[in-house]
Design an enzyme around this catalytic site. Structure first.
Site, PDB file in Angstrom:
ATOM      1  N   TYR A 142       0.847  -1.187   0.000  1.00 13.94           N
ATOM      2  CA  TYR A 142       0.000   0.000   0.000  1.00 13.94           C
ATOM      3  C   TYR A 142       0.885   1.239   0.000  1.00 13.94           C
ATOM      4  O   TYR A 142       1.555   1.543   0.980  1.00 13.94           O
ATOM      5  CB  TYR A 142      -0.927   0.025   1.219  1.00 13.94           C
ATOM      6  CG  TYR A 142      -1.881  -1.141   1.325  1.00 13.94           C
ATOM      7  CD1 TYR A 142      -2.194  -1.931   0.230  1.00 13.94           C
ATOM      8  CD2 TYR A 142      -2.475  -1.457   2.546  1.00 13.94           C
ATOM      9  CE1 TYR A 142      -3.069  -3.004   0.344  1.00 13.94           C
ATOM     10  CE2 TYR A 142      -3.360  -2.518   2.672  1.00 13.94           C
ATOM     11  CZ  TYR A 142      -3.642  -3.295   1.563  1.00 13.94           C
ATOM     12  OH  TYR A 142      -4.514  -4.358   1.684  1.00 13.94           O
ATOM     13  N   SER A 185     -12.871  -5.012   2.271  1.00 13.84           N
ATOM     14  CA  SER A 185     -13.873  -4.343   1.422  1.00 13.84           C
ATOM     15  C   SER A 185     -15.283  -4.845   1.743  1.00 13.84           C
ATOM     16  O   SER A 185     -16.045  -5.208   0.846  1.00 13.84           O
ATOM     17  CB  SER A 185     -13.557  -4.565  -0.064  1.00 13.84           C
ATOM     18  OG  SER A 185     -12.344  -3.969  -0.424  1.00 13.84           O
ATOM     19  N   ARG A 198     -16.048  -1.656  -1.445  1.00 14.78           N
ATOM     20  CA  ARG A 198     -15.315  -0.439  -1.768  1.00 14.78           C
ATOM     21  C   ARG A 198     -16.203   0.804  -1.774  1.00 14.78           C
ATOM     22  O   ARG A 198     -16.065   1.695  -2.612  1.00 14.78           O
ATOM     23  CB  ARG A 198     -14.603  -0.605  -3.114  1.00 14.78           C
ATOM     24  CG  ARG A 198     -13.592  -1.751  -3.103  1.00 14.78           C
ATOM     25  CD  ARG A 198     -13.099  -2.132  -4.489  1.00 14.78           C
ATOM     26  NE  ARG A 198     -12.072  -3.154  -4.390  1.00 14.78           N
ATOM     27  CZ  ARG A 198     -12.326  -4.459  -4.271  1.00 14.78           C
ATOM     28  NH1 ARG A 198     -13.580  -4.891  -4.229  1.00 14.78           N
ATOM     29  NH2 ARG A 198     -11.343  -5.330  -4.179  1.00 14.78           N
ATOM     30  N   GLY A 199     -17.131   0.821  -0.812  1.00 14.61           N
ATOM     31  CA  GLY A 199     -18.004   1.976  -0.646  1.00 14.61           C
ATOM     32  C   GLY A 199     -19.342   1.880  -1.345  1.00 14.61           C
ATOM     33  O   GLY A 199     -20.275   2.618  -1.020  1.00 14.61           O
TER      34      GLY A 199
END
Length: 394
Positions: free
Chosen positions: A119, A267, A271-272
């Site tokens: 990341y 997730s 992812r939202g």
């Protein structure tokens, strides 16, 4: 585009587009004493200055155990996924703001924080290390090895789980994270060039040396889980899992339950998307948002999949829940050895997510929700073909 349908038989057991408004950030500091006491259940912190009985912030006190026996790790029922703090999720707040948010998560009772070498690469570990430095010994940090990184640059698509690289990653991650031992060290992706027994054995050596406390796997199949666990007890398996991606239910979760291995869904809100903040008009154009490359996030797919979000909203509205809270509560209700790790860059969303741990819904109601979702086809693969090839099936 490929489609899939929800398997309603696999498990038995809204809000408007904008999620709820921002709560007062300052109230979080009053939660510290109660958090450190580690009391059972989910509590609600109150400010000494507020009227009697008034509520300021959610305080998660429920704990769950990942793994079993010597591999057991007790953490908060919900963890915090740190990737989006500066990587793959578009424009993020500055370092100071994200450091403050991660610390807010601790003040709210979160004790599991997830990052990875890749990341950034490297920058996310450094951010997490700085943010959590005041809480050493009070929280657990998980990170990952297995991708090829040369001079700070990710070699896209290249894997490296050779023992010498695992050791190198561990040493460097310890420095960036500012800790003496990595609480949970995952193999990020299965490396076909290195036998899983060799990987597990290397991490086992690091555990005996005191540099790592627990071993984890990501996105691997049942046979690999068994082989790794036979060499070195596995504490947790990490994989994507949510109401739009239920593959782990078929073969992976039964093996984890049999072997006493925990499960950490990443997730958990897709992812939202399951939170209702995204739609076909959303554009991922910051240069630091991988959703723009994912088949499930094309305008066509997001438009086609919106009935799923609407179903969660309709289910949650009479219960006073947002779509995001329904999605997280559904995961938490599956098994008590499951610890989702939603991430966010917003205090309001952090507090909204944590309240999902308070939700209690009868199994018959969850069954009704699953039947409604079962008739909705999900459009789009979760990864492009070249990334999907790194996800092991067996």
């Amino acid at each position: 585009m490929k489609t899939q349908r929800h398997d309603a038989a696999a498990w038995k057991g809204g809000t408007a587009v904008h999620r709820r408004g921002l709560l007062k950030a300052g109230a979080a500091l009053f939660a510290v004493p109660a958090i450190l006491m580690g009391l059972p259940g989910v509590g609600l912190a109150t400010s000494p200055a507020s009227p009697a009985g008034s509520v300021d912030i959610p305080l998660i006190r429920k704990r769950r155990t990942l793994g079993s026996g010597s591999a057991a790790l007790e953490v908060s029922a919900l963890g915090f996924g740190c990737m989006g703090a500066d990587y793959n999720r578009g424009v993020s707040p500055d370092k100071k703001a994200m450091t403050a948010l991660i610390r807010q998560a601790v003040e709210h009772g979160v004790t599991l924080f997830d990052t990875a070498q890749v990341y950034g690469p490297l920058s996310n570990e450094a951010l997490v290390g700085e943010a959590l430095a005041p809480y050493r010994g009070k929280v657990a940090v998980s990170t990952k090895f297995g991708h090829r990184i040369v001079n700070g640059r990710y070699q896209k698509g290249r894997l490296d789980s050779h023992p010498e690289n695992i050791r190198k990653v561990a040493e460097n991650s310890l420095k960036r994270l500012r800790i003496d031992a990595i609480d949970l060290f995952y193999q990020h992706r299965f490396d076909p060039a290195v036998p899983i027994e060799e990987v597990a054995g290397t991490v086992g050596d690091l555990i005996r040396e005191g540099k790592v406390r627990h071993f984890g796997l990501c996105e691997v199949g049942p046979e690999t889980i068994r082989r790794a666990h036979a060499e070195q007890p596995v504490t947790a398996m990490q994989s994507e899992w949510h109401l739009m991606w239920r593959e782990p239910e078929k073969d992976v979760l039964p093996v984890l339950e049999e072997l006493g291995i925990g499960f950490v869904p990443y997730s958990p809100l897709n992812r939202g998307y399951l939170g209702g903040d995204l739609c076909e008009f959303t554009r991922f154009d910051s240069g630091n948002d991988n959703r723009g490359s994912l088949p499930r996030f094309t305008p066509e797919a997001m438009r086609a999949n919106m009935p799923i979000v609407e179903t969660l909203r309709r289910f949650g509205r009479p219960r006073g829940l947002s779509a995001a809270q329904v999605a997280l509560a559904w995961l938490l209700a599956r098994k008590d050895w499951i610890v989702p790790i939603p991430g966010t860059t917003k205090l309001a969303h952090l507090e909204e997510n944590l309240r999902a741990a308070e939700v209690t819904i009868p199994g018959v109601d969850w069954d009704k929700l699953e039947r409604k979702l079962a008739v909705i086809a999900v459009m789009g693969d979760r990864y492009p073909a070249h990334e999907q090839q790194q996800i092991q099936k067996s």
